[in-house]
Enzyme design. Sequence first.
Site, PDB file in Angstrom:
ATOM      1  N   HIS A 366      -3.121  21.336  13.000  1.00 29.53           N
ATOM      2  CA  HIS A 366      -3.554  20.113  13.685  1.00 29.53           C
ATOM      3  C   HIS A 366      -4.023  18.991  12.768  1.00 29.53           C
ATOM      4  O   HIS A 366      -4.149  17.844  13.209  1.00 29.53           O
ATOM      5  CB  HIS A 366      -4.680  20.454  14.667  1.00 29.53           C
ATOM      6  CG  HIS A 366      -4.590  19.724  15.971  1.00 29.53           C
ATOM      7  ND1 HIS A 366      -4.200  18.411  16.081  1.00 29.53           N
ATOM      8  CD2 HIS A 366      -4.828  20.137  17.235  1.00 29.53           C
ATOM      9  CE1 HIS A 366      -4.229  18.043  17.349  1.00 29.53           C
ATOM     10  NE2 HIS A 366      -4.596  19.072  18.071  1.00 29.53           N
ATOM     11  N   SER A 482      -9.079  15.553  25.732  1.00 27.25           N
ATOM     12  CA  SER A 482      -8.438  14.772  24.682  1.00 27.25           C
ATOM     13  C   SER A 482      -7.603  13.649  25.279  1.00 27.25           C
ATOM     14  O   SER A 482      -6.923  13.829  26.283  1.00 27.25           O
ATOM     15  CB  SER A 482      -7.549  15.688  23.840  1.00 27.25           C
ATOM     16  OG  SER A 482      -6.874  14.964  22.842  1.00 27.25           O
TER      17      SER A 482
END
Length: 635
Positions: A366, A482
């Site tokens: 990520h 998110s």
Amino acid sequence: MAARQLLQRRAAAARWRRGYGSAGAAEYLHRSIVPTMHYQKSLPRLPIPKLEDTIRRYLNAQKPLLNDDQFRKTEDLAHDFEKGVGRELHEQLVAQDNQNKHTSYITGPWFDMYLKAREPVVLNFNAFMSFNPDPKSEYNDQLIRATNMTVSAIRFVKTFRAGYLEPEVFHLNPEKSDTQIFKKIIRFVPSSLSWFGAYMVNAYPLDMSQYFRLFNSTRLPKLNRDELYTDEKAKHLLILRNGNFYVFDVLDRDGNMLKPSEIQAHLKYILTDNSPAPAFPLGYLSSENRDTWALLRKNLLDNGNEEALQKVDSAVFCLSLDDFPIKDFVHLSHTMLHGDGANRWYDKSFNLIITKDGTAGINFEHSWGDGVAVLRFQNEVFKDSIKAPAISPQSQPASVDSSRAVQKLDFKLNDALKAGITKAKQRFDASVEALSLNLIQFHEGGKDLLKQKKVSPDAVAQLAFQMAFLRQYNQTVATYESCSTAAFKHGRTETIRPASIHTKKCSEAFVRGLSKHSTEELQKLIVECSKYHGRLTKEAAMGQGFDRHLFGLRYLALSKGVALPDFYQDQAYARLNHNIISTSTLLSPAVQLGGFGPVVSDGFGVGYQVTTGKHTINRRYCHFSETSPQFPHFS
């Protein structure tokens, strides 16, 4: 005759767009009229919110989590911060941002946040998205799907690097902006102005600066702070099977793709290799604590493994071939989220995982980028591999000597490295054992019904999580959703805070006082939640959340050696950033499931989709410790 000539011209144009090579296989996914990075130069910059707006939003997020006395203390600290040291830090951040107009204020701090983290990337940071099956069942054979997806992935690489990939654009009015006429016009608008041309027809180009890290990239473990490494000159693929490492070139010296039949032959050779699993599988090392892994990597290099590690680090991507079929969705999620630890290299930008029955998924690291880039890649690979498959079930592998083309990597291991791998495996197994994972499919309602009722599907899903947690644990806790800020140059993500005074009031009405409220009152509470959540979502997408701003100010204070302000030492600030419920959603025709591990040891990681006609929630969560001061044991 004229009709035949027209068809021939169209066929020739189609072949040009696909970019057929000398072997007759398409080298490109397509050839966009508008160059891939056409909008990048003129993208708007990520705004820094006004400090007073950030403090107001922060306090709104704290209200449902604190009692009156706690909130008054937090409110006083917040306003003192706003008037004092916070104002100074804010002005410094704005000045620093004005001097770095080539990027965003969050880019550096966000890279540091990921790369300085010492926790293992698996379960803590890496996420997964699994592909839907190929609609033609005979194409779900492991060798066929691995070949077709590899070819489609290489086509994506070549299309992107040639500047032929369609720019990523969010179209609010596609009838005007997603047309050949508009594209033919906008391509002649200078890159420094092109974003404004798209904006005039309600189209919003997205940042594509992360895309180059998709390929030939690896996160390298270093003491204190990792590094991102990319070598675009490398032409080989990394394949993992049964814990063994293999490489072979998928591009020739001129950058042309290997014939699909040759890729098929090499993959078949690997799938039929009878080499036993290594006694000390190297893959476990990439699941270790980052400092521990950094020291072990140095040992690997010092022990004569530099060339082999270079092959691993620089490979176009990692293809992981598993020797078992998928039993069910829970097994699928475990396989794609963490696997067995031996047949993954978690540091690669992504692992393309394909199991014995052709089930496919992506596990991605990520730090280099976010879901927007990975999802675009996944969408294109899925579409290309099912609509223009390079091989069919009738295709035969090329008659080539794969034993010469495929190199099996051997690693020289001393006793310290063997001991390190053994400990890494023990830690990995313990982490997986502590993870509980489940999946819920809710078949009532769906997106269409919720829209008919004029409420946001995402807001209702988030409200459901709040109600469920309140029912189970009798409290409201910090919740994270998110939200991409890719509409801005070098944007990453912003946080939506779904737990609000509105969701708390609504949840308490449903969970504790259902009989006290009429249907109309309950509907009104849901609508209020939806409106507020919609506002938060819009603010976050426009760079007007509060989390990244406060993170940037804290990062600036620490980087300048300033004593950490009292605001950041407030227990309420710590609790808000201890996200018990961490959530993320996506919806794509290519994606079957997606998910990630909890971000805290006593938390839930919730990946979910709200679809037309059904509501699918893919939940990942840890067993809560029996000694936890907050929660009882739950399994």
